[in-house]
Design an enzyme around this catalytic site. Sequence first.
Site, PDB file in Angstrom:
ATOM      1  N   GLY A   1       2.431  13.046  -0.574  1.00  0.00           N
ATOM      2  CA  GLY A   1       1.978  11.958  -1.468  1.00  0.00           C
ATOM      3  C   GLY A   1       0.585  12.253  -1.989  1.00  0.00           C
ATOM      4  O   GLY A   1      -0.290  12.671  -1.233  1.00  0.00           O
TER       5      GLY A   1
ATOM      6  N   ARG B   1       7.319  17.128  -2.212  1.00  0.00           N
ATOM      7  CA  ARG B   1       7.754  17.236  -0.812  1.00  0.00           C
ATOM      8  C   ARG B   1       8.894  18.257  -0.817  1.00  0.00           C
ATOM      9  O   ARG B   1       9.951  17.963  -1.361  1.00  0.00           O
ATOM     10  CB  ARG B   1       8.208  15.868  -0.290  1.00  0.00           C
ATOM     11  CG  ARG B   1       7.071  14.862  -0.199  1.00  0.00           C
ATOM     12  CD  ARG B   1       7.494  13.591   0.498  1.00  0.00           C
ATOM     13  NE  ARG B   1       6.331  12.759   0.790  1.00  0.00           N
ATOM     14  CZ  ARG B   1       5.910  11.752   0.030  1.00  0.00           C
ATOM     15  NH1 ARG B   1       6.560  11.449  -1.062  1.00  0.00           N
ATOM     16  NH2 ARG B   1       4.839  11.056   0.368  1.00  0.00           N
TER      17      ARG B   1
ATOM     18  N   GLY C   1      -0.990  15.588   4.038  1.00  0.00           N
ATOM     19  CA  GLY C   1      -0.932  14.760   5.247  1.00  0.00           C
ATOM     20  C   GLY C   1      -0.198  15.462   6.382  1.00  0.00           C
ATOM     21  O   GLY C   1      -0.082  16.692   6.420  1.00  0.00           O
ATOM     22  N   ASP C   2       0.321  14.633   7.272  1.00  0.00           N
ATOM     23  CA  ASP C   2       0.975  15.100   8.485  1.00  0.00           C
ATOM     24  C   ASP C   2       2.101  16.123   8.214  1.00  0.00           C
ATOM     25  O   ASP C   2       2.157  17.187   8.848  1.00  0.00           O
ATOM     26  CB  ASP C   2       1.554  13.832   9.145  1.00  0.00           C
ATOM     27  CG  ASP C   2       2.017  14.092  10.538  1.00  0.00           C
ATOM     28  OD1 ASP C   2       1.230  14.682  11.298  1.00  0.00           O
ATOM     29  OD2 ASP C   2       3.163  13.734  10.855  1.00  0.00           O
ATOM     30  N   GLY C   3       2.970  15.812   7.257  1.00  0.00           N
ATOM     31  CA  GLY C   3       4.103  16.699   6.942  1.00  0.00           C
ATOM     32  C   GLY C   3       3.603  18.051   6.440  1.00  0.00           C
ATOM     33  O   GLY C   3       4.167  19.100   6.785  1.00  0.00           O
TER      34      GLY C   3
ATOM     35  N   THR D   1      -4.509  11.863   2.134  1.00  0.00           N
ATOM     36  CA  THR D   1      -3.472  10.809   2.117  1.00  0.00           C
ATOM     37  C   THR D   1      -4.182   9.460   2.089  1.00  0.00           C
ATOM     38  O   THR D   1      -5.224   9.302   2.717  1.00  0.00           O
ATOM     39  CB  THR D   1      -2.546  10.874   3.358  1.00  0.00           C
ATOM     40  OG1 THR D   1      -1.835   9.627   3.462  1.00  0.00           O
ATOM     41  CG2 THR D   1      -3.296  11.080   4.657  1.00  0.00           C
TER      42      THR D   1
ATOM     43  N   ASP E   1      -3.069   6.907   3.491  1.00  0.00           N
ATOM     44  CA  ASP E   1      -2.678   6.145   4.689  1.00  0.00           C
ATOM     45  C   ASP E   1      -3.688   6.193   5.832  1.00  0.00           C
ATOM     46  O   ASP E   1      -3.633   5.366   6.748  1.00  0.00           O
ATOM     47  CB  ASP E   1      -1.329   6.650   5.212  1.00  0.00           C
ATOM     48  CG  ASP E   1      -0.176   6.214   4.331  1.00  0.00           C
ATOM     49  OD1 ASP E   1      -0.369   5.270   3.540  1.00  0.00           O
ATOM     50  OD2 ASP E   1       0.900   6.819   4.423  1.00  0.00           O
TER      51      ASP E   1
ATOM     52  N   ASP F   1      -3.774   8.073   8.320  1.00  0.00           N
ATOM     53  CA  ASP F   1      -3.094   8.169   9.619  1.00  0.00           C
ATOM     54  C   ASP F   1      -3.142   9.582  10.203  1.00  0.00           C
ATOM     55  O   ASP F   1      -2.181  10.037  10.815  1.00  0.00           O
ATOM     56  CB  ASP F   1      -1.630   7.703   9.483  1.00  0.00           C
ATOM     57  CG  ASP F   1      -0.872   8.485   8.427  1.00  0.00           C
ATOM     58  OD1 ASP F   1      -1.502   9.214   7.639  1.00  0.00           O
ATOM     59  OD2 ASP F   1       0.369   8.374   8.392  1.00  0.00           O
TER      60      ASP F   1
ATOM     61  N   ARG G   1       3.844   3.231   5.505  1.00  0.00           N
ATOM     62  CA  ARG G   1       5.206   3.255   6.043  1.00  0.00           C
ATOM     63  C   ARG G   1       5.168   3.266   7.566  1.00  0.00           C
ATOM     64  O   ARG G   1       5.948   2.615   8.223  1.00  0.00           O
ATOM     65  CB  ARG G   1       5.909   4.500   5.505  1.00  0.00           C
ATOM     66  CG  ARG G   1       7.386   4.514   5.713  1.00  0.00           C
ATOM     67  CD  ARG G   1       8.060   5.604   4.920  1.00  0.00           C
ATOM     68  NE  ARG G   1       7.231   6.791   4.739  1.00  0.00           N
ATOM     69  CZ  ARG G   1       7.418   7.680   3.776  1.00  0.00           C
ATOM     70  NH1 ARG G   1       8.380   7.509   2.897  1.00  0.00           N
ATOM     71  NH2 ARG G   1       6.661   8.748   3.674  1.00  0.00           N
TER      72      ARG G   1
ATOM     73  N   GLU H   1      -5.860 -14.172   5.810  1.00  0.00           N
ATOM     74  CA  GLU H   1      -5.591 -15.137   6.886  1.00  0.00           C
ATOM     75  C   GLU H   1      -4.813 -14.485   8.032  1.00  0.00           C
ATOM     76  O   GLU H   1      -4.872 -14.933   9.170  1.00  0.00           O
ATOM     77  CB  GLU H   1      -4.816 -16.347   6.355  1.00  0.00           C
ATOM     78  CG  GLU H   1      -5.694 -17.441   5.755  1.00  0.00           C
ATOM     79  CD  GLU H   1      -6.499 -17.010   4.539  1.00  0.00           C
ATOM     80  OE1 GLU H   1      -6.050 -16.115   3.803  1.00  0.00           O
ATOM     81  OE2 GLU H   1      -7.599 -17.571   4.323  1.00  0.00           O
TER      82      GLU H   1
ATOM     83  N   SER I   1      -5.662 -21.732   0.155  1.00  0.00           N
ATOM     84  CA  SER I   1      -4.731 -20.618  -0.027  1.00  0.00           C
ATOM     85  C   SER I   1      -4.675 -19.806   1.257  1.00  0.00           C
ATOM     86  O   SER I   1      -5.590 -19.848   2.067  1.00  0.00           O
ATOM     87  CB  SER I   1      -5.197 -19.711  -1.164  1.00  0.00           C
ATOM     88  OG  SER I   1      -6.455 -19.150  -0.830  1.00  0.00           O
TER      89      SER I   1
ATOM     90  N   GLU J   1       3.834  -2.066   4.536  1.00  0.00           N
ATOM     91  CA  GLU J   1       5.253  -1.915   4.160  1.00  0.00           C
ATOM     92  C   GLU J   1       6.147  -1.573   5.363  1.00  0.00           C
ATOM     93  O   GLU J   1       7.327  -1.895   5.370  1.00  0.00           O
ATOM     94  CB  GLU J   1       5.419  -0.855   3.062  1.00  0.00           C
ATOM     95  CG  GLU J   1       5.003   0.539   3.474  1.00  0.00           C
ATOM     96  CD  GLU J   1       5.247   1.574   2.373  1.00  0.00           C
ATOM     97  OE1 GLU J   1       4.423   2.485   2.258  1.00  0.00           O
ATOM     98  OE2 GLU J   1       6.244   1.477   1.654  1.00  0.00           O
TER      99      GLU J   1
HETATM  100  O1  F6P Z   1       0.978   8.354   0.522  1.00  0.00           O
HETATM  101  C1  F6P Z   1       1.560   7.815   1.682  1.00  0.00           C
HETATM  102  C2  F6P Z   1       2.554   6.804   1.315  1.00  0.00           C
HETATM  103  O2  F6P Z   1       1.868   6.020   0.430  1.00  0.00           O
HETATM  104  C3  F6P Z   1       3.203   5.902   2.324  1.00  0.00           C
HETATM  105  O3  F6P Z   1       2.438   4.847   2.802  1.00  0.00           O
HETATM  106  C4  F6P Z   1       4.413   5.446   1.547  1.00  0.00           C
HETATM  107  O4  F6P Z   1       5.413   4.933   2.325  1.00  0.00           O
HETATM  108  C5  F6P Z   1       4.826   6.696   0.879  1.00  0.00           C
HETATM  109  O5  F6P Z   1       3.640   7.421   0.658  1.00  0.00           O
HETATM  110  C6  F6P Z   1       5.610   6.543  -0.358  1.00  0.00           C
HETATM  111  O6  F6P Z   1       5.600   7.723  -1.071  1.00  0.00           O
HETATM  112  P1  F6P Z   1       6.644   8.181  -2.174  1.00  0.00           P
HETATM  113  O7  F6P Z   1       6.935   7.031  -3.026  1.00  0.00           O
HETATM  114  O8  F6P Z   1       5.934   9.265  -2.893  1.00  0.00           O
HETATM  115  O9  F6P Z   1       7.832   8.660  -1.425  1.00  0.00           O
END
Ligand code: F6P
Length: 326
Positions: A14, A75, A105-107, A129, A131, A133, A175, A191, A219, A226
């Site tokens: 990503g 990817r 990232g990790d992958g 990334t 994220d 993470d 994710r 909140e 509000s 996600e």
């Molecule tokens: O870049 C990381 C991330 O944003 C995740 O949080 C998300 O689930 C994923 O990439 C979605 O990526 P794509 O739409 O490119 O598969």
Amino acid sequence: MTKIKKIAVLTSGGDSPGMNAAIRAVVRKALQENLKVMGILRGYEGLINNDFIPMSSKTVGNIIQRGGTILKTARSEKFRTEEGRRIAYENLLKNKCDALIVIGGDGTFKGARIFIEEHNFPIVGLPGTIDNDLYGTDMTIGFDTALNTVIEAVDKIRDTAASHERIFFVEVMGRDAGFIALRSGIACGAEAVLVPEVETDLKDLHNRLTNYMAKKKTSSIILVAEGDDAGGAFGIKKEMEKFGGEFDMKVTVLGHIQRGGSPTAYDRYLASRLGVAAVEALLDDQRSIMVGMINRTIAHVPFNQTIKHHKDIDRKMLNIVDILNS
Ligand code: F6P
């Protein structure tokens, strides 16, 4: 040990704001060290398809402020196969590259580690990334920009939420990780924050919303990663509806807007520092590490470590969300 004369650079997985700043730093530092540099298009996919382009100082001009990645990203399924990685290796040799810098990232790092094991080829990684993470760096390139995108959007949602006295479930990316939800949740006065790392207590959330309404809060903004176990923002809204009640609830999914935009000052700075450090690491004979920043100091973290260790959110921060919205 072969003396490094030519390196290649790619972005993979990503995209994230600041990747261009990282490419620029890698290219310019390498040129300054009298190395030649090739860019590889579309990550590991381009490595297999022999999509190499020569990089000069000019090719990375005027990109530090641009989101996305000028090298494109992908990817790659083929890179998961031994045959794909063999072709990739042959292309690196064909293009006379002695080392590779991967930004992702990790992958991306998992792929790099297998490749190094099979072909004994020097690779240094940069954490790119949104994220955040990745173990071995306080922040990843792109995280800060994504946070700023989220708070800008949530501030706008807050205006309309307050006018209509509504509850909004705002879904942010993540994710597998709740870093974006948690950090931006604190920054926009949410909140509640729901993250994949913590099981969501639906009854408790419903009680809280009931209390907020009783207290006449104008509000409520619930930030939902996600990957939250109740199925993201739409899933949570559905669950809350099952309890009944008079809540006026809406959902906003911020989606890929979080992956774009001009990188913040911090992301440009981080990417520039790490890009320079990655070239230095290669020249210092490092061959299987990620370069990160911990406590404002450059850190060399073996790929084995970044892959093995899970970076956890700071759960104490969830308490801060609660304290500050009371
Ligand atoms: O870049 C990381 C991330 O944003 C995740 O949080 C998300 O689930 C994923 O990439 C979605 O990526 P794509 O739409 O490119 O598969």
